[in-house]
Motif scaffolding. Structure first.
Motif, PDB file in Angstrom:
ATOM      1  N   MET A   1      -4.779  19.253  16.440  1.00 14.40           N
ATOM      2  CA  MET A   1      -3.392  19.388  16.150  1.00 14.40           C
ATOM      3  C   MET A   1      -3.302  18.654  14.579  1.00 14.40           C
ATOM      4  O   MET A   1      -3.810  17.722  14.450  1.00 14.40           O
ATOM      5  CB  MET A   1      -2.558  18.735  16.975  1.00 14.40           C
ATOM      6  N   LYS A   2      -2.582  19.535  13.651  1.00 16.48           N
ATOM      7  CA  LYS A   2      -2.310  18.946  12.228  1.00 16.48           C
ATOM      8  C   LYS A   2      -1.042  18.162  12.445  1.00 16.48           C
ATOM      9  O   LYS A   2      -0.215  18.321  13.054  1.00 16.48           O
ATOM     10  CB  LYS A   2      -2.208  20.170  11.390  1.00 16.48           C
ATOM     11  N   LEU A   3      -1.320  17.215  11.679  1.00 17.25           N
ATOM     12  CA  LEU A   3      -0.073  15.821  11.544  1.00 17.25           C
ATOM     13  C   LEU A   3       0.219  16.033  10.191  1.00 17.25           C
ATOM     14  O   LEU A   3      -0.453  15.712   9.199  1.00 17.25           O
ATOM     15  CB  LEU A   3      -0.547  14.614  11.952  1.00 17.25           C
ATOM     16  N   LYS A 109      -3.047   8.268   9.563  1.00 20.28           N
ATOM     17  CA  LYS A 109      -3.628   9.184  10.584  1.00 20.28           C
ATOM     18  C   LYS A 109      -3.253  10.862  10.368  1.00 20.28           C
ATOM     19  O   LYS A 109      -4.003  11.616  10.838  1.00 20.28           O
ATOM     20  CB  LYS A 109      -3.226   9.117  11.883  1.00 20.28           C
ATOM     21  N   VAL A 110      -2.308  11.000   9.336  1.00 17.65           N
ATOM     22  CA  VAL A 110      -1.844  12.073   8.912  1.00 17.65           C
ATOM     23  C   VAL A 110      -2.873  12.959   8.166  1.00 17.65           C
ATOM     24  O   VAL A 110      -3.582  12.497   7.454  1.00 17.65           O
ATOM     25  CB  VAL A 110      -0.334  12.103   8.398  1.00 17.65           C
ATOM     26  N   ASP A 111      -2.724  14.309   8.207  1.00 16.06           N
ATOM     27  CA  ASP A 111      -3.399  15.229   7.311  1.00 16.06           C
ATOM     28  C   ASP A 111      -2.881  15.423   5.804  1.00 16.06           C
ATOM     29  O   ASP A 111      -3.282  15.361   4.834  1.00 16.06           O
ATOM     30  CB  ASP A 111      -3.637  16.553   8.000  1.00 16.06           C
ATOM     31  N   THR A 112      -1.519  15.347   5.833  1.00 17.98           N
ATOM     32  CA  THR A 112      -0.602  15.753   4.641  1.00 17.98           C
ATOM     33  C   THR A 112       0.574  14.975   4.730  1.00 17.98           C
ATOM     34  O   THR A 112       1.363  14.753   5.730  1.00 17.98           O
ATOM     35  CB  THR A 112      -0.109  17.217   4.737  1.00 17.98           C
ATOM     36  N   LEU A 113       1.084  14.513   3.461  1.00 17.94           N
ATOM     37  CA  LEU A 113       2.188  13.846   3.056  1.00 17.94           C
ATOM     38  C   LEU A 113       3.215  14.489   2.351  1.00 17.94           C
ATOM     39  O   LEU A 113       2.461  15.280   1.075  1.00 17.94           O
ATOM     40  CB  LEU A 113       2.055  12.388   2.233  1.00 17.94           C
ATOM     41  N   HIS A 114       4.454  14.714   2.726  1.00 23.63           N
ATOM     42  CA  HIS A 114       5.489  15.572   1.616  1.00 23.63           C
ATOM     43  C   HIS A 114       6.470  14.394   1.485  1.00 23.63           C
ATOM     44  O   HIS A 114       7.035  13.973   2.271  1.00 23.63           O
ATOM     45  CB  HIS A 114       6.063  16.562   2.587  1.00 23.63           C
ATOM     46  N   ILE A 115       6.415  14.105   0.171  1.00 27.57           N
ATOM     47  CA  ILE A 115       6.963  12.875  -0.114  1.00 27.57           C
ATOM     48  C   ILE A 115       8.026  13.271  -1.449  1.00 27.57           C
ATOM     49  O   ILE A 115       7.580  13.565  -2.351  1.00 27.57           O
ATOM     50  CB  ILE A 115       6.098  11.377  -0.723  1.00 27.57           C
ATOM     51  N   SER A 116       9.498  13.040  -1.143  1.00 26.51           N
ATOM     52  CA  SER A 116      10.252  12.912  -2.341  1.00 26.51           C
ATOM     53  C   SER A 116      10.585  11.573  -2.688  1.00 26.51           C
ATOM     54  O   SER A 116      10.980  10.744  -2.041  1.00 26.51           O
ATOM     55  CB  SER A 116      11.610  13.695  -1.764  1.00 26.51           C
ATOM     56  N   THR A 117      10.462  11.481  -3.896  1.00 31.81           N
ATOM     57  CA  THR A 117      10.820  10.009  -4.637  1.00 31.81           C
ATOM     58  C   THR A 117      12.181  10.358  -5.458  1.00 31.81           C
ATOM     59  O   THR A 117      12.134  11.120  -6.299  1.00 31.81           O
ATOM     60  CB  THR A 117       9.736   9.521  -5.292  1.00 31.81           C
ATOM     61  N   ILE A 118      12.946   9.661  -4.872  1.00 31.74           N
ATOM     62  CA  ILE A 118      14.347   9.821  -5.715  1.00 31.74           C
ATOM     63  C   ILE A 118      14.674   8.789  -6.795  1.00 31.74           C
ATOM     64  O   ILE A 118      14.254   7.678  -6.628  1.00 31.74           O
ATOM     65  CB  ILE A 118      15.579   9.317  -4.563  1.00 31.74           C
ATOM     66  N   ASP A 119      15.003   9.325  -7.883  1.00 37.95           N
ATOM     67  CA  ASP A 119      15.019   8.747  -8.974  1.00 37.95           C
ATOM     68  C   ASP A 119      16.208   7.475  -9.064  1.00 37.95           C
ATOM     69  O   ASP A 119      17.096   7.682  -9.829  1.00 37.95           O
ATOM     70  CB  ASP A 119      14.997   9.516 -10.338  1.00 37.95           C
ATOM     71  N   ILE A 120      16.156   6.739  -8.279  1.00 37.22           N
ATOM     72  CA  ILE A 120      17.044   5.454  -8.005  1.00 37.22           C
ATOM     73  C   ILE A 120      16.259   4.255  -7.512  1.00 37.22           C
ATOM     74  O   ILE A 120      15.412   4.423  -6.616  1.00 37.22           O
ATOM     75  CB  ILE A 120      18.173   6.009  -7.079  1.00 37.22           C
ATOM     76  N   GLU A 121      16.582   3.099  -7.954  1.00 38.85           N
ATOM     77  CA  GLU A 121      16.305   1.970  -7.064  1.00 38.85           C
ATOM     78  C   GLU A 121      17.501   1.483  -6.409  1.00 38.85           C
ATOM     79  O   GLU A 121      18.528   1.342  -6.820  1.00 38.85           O
ATOM     80  CB  GLU A 121      15.814   0.850  -8.247  1.00 38.85           C
ATOM     81  N   THR A 122      17.167   1.217  -5.161  1.00 36.27           N
ATOM     82  CA  THR A 122      18.449   0.981  -4.198  1.00 36.27           C
ATOM     83  C   THR A 122      18.301  -0.130  -3.215  1.00 36.27           C
ATOM     84  O   THR A 122      16.788  -0.642  -2.890  1.00 36.27           O
ATOM     85  CB  THR A 122      18.944   2.079  -3.476  1.00 36.27           C
ATOM     86  N   GLU A 123      18.943  -0.864  -2.662  1.00 40.56           N
ATOM     87  CA  GLU A 123      18.964  -1.774  -1.903  1.00 40.56           C
ATOM     88  C   GLU A 123      18.792  -1.136  -0.361  1.00 40.56           C
ATOM     89  O   GLU A 123      19.446  -0.311  -0.082  1.00 40.56           O
ATOM     90  CB  GLU A 123      19.890  -2.885  -1.524  1.00 40.56           C
ATOM     91  N   GLY A 124      17.853  -1.933   0.338  1.00 39.46           N
ATOM     92  CA  GLY A 124      17.914  -1.436   1.732  1.00 39.46           C
ATOM     93  C   GLY A 124      16.887  -2.225   2.713  1.00 39.46           C
ATOM     94  O   GLY A 124      15.986  -2.874   2.169  1.00 39.46           O
TER      95      GLY A 124
END
Length: 157
Positions: A1-3, A109-124
């Motif tokens: 199974m692909k992750l 452990k995953v095969d593929t990462l889909h990452i969106s980097t939002i052009d903001i620095e924020t608190e969280g």
């Protein structure tokens, strides 16, 4: 199974503030909707409760509480391991969709990462883990919006 793993994070790594996403970048969530259509999503209970169910998706929800769902598209598991074991019998692809604890447990452990980097620095209070060295960047596209963002695909070697 692909992750696969799909996440949106700020430039300083924040992915959430409690149950909320601390930005609204127009168009970015369309990537999530398109990529997850007709897919199994593996999520933690808090993430599931904050996002709700989207149509044409199935959910594997990880919960240490007595959480139950009557929705036929939702399966609840007490651990990531039991979810992955059972999902392997019913699908060939699962998208890890949050939150922070689930990402930390599965990123290596995953095969593929889909990452969106939002052009903001924020608190969280919820931060995305560092991308392991075993991943290499395979694709990148920048988007201009009310808050610009960059979508990347990373492959695990």
């Amino acid at each position: 199974m692909k992750l696969s793993l799909m996440a949106a994070k700020s430039k300083n790594g924040v992915i959430g503030n409690g149950p909320d996403i601390p930005w609204q970048a127009k168009g970015e969530q369309l990537l999530f909707k398109a990529m997850t259509y007709n897919q199994w999503l593996l999520v933690g209970r808090k993430t599931f409760e904050s996002m709700g169910t989207l149509p044409n998706r199935k959910y594997a929800v990880i919960s240490r509480s007595d959480f139950v769902s009557e929705d036929e598209n939702v399966m609840v598991f007490s651990s990531i391991e039991s979810a992955l074991r059972q999902l392997a019998d019913i699908t060939d692809h699962v998208i890890v969709s949050g939150g922070g604890e689930i990402y930390r447990s599965l990123i290596s452990k995953v095969d593929t990462l889909h990452i969106s980097t939002i052009d903001i620095e924020t608190e969280g209070d919820i931060v995305f883990p560092d991308i392991p060295d075993s991943f290499s960047l395979a694709f990148e596209q920048k988007f201009e919006s009310n808050i610009n963002y960059c979508y990347q695909i990373w492959q695990n070697s």
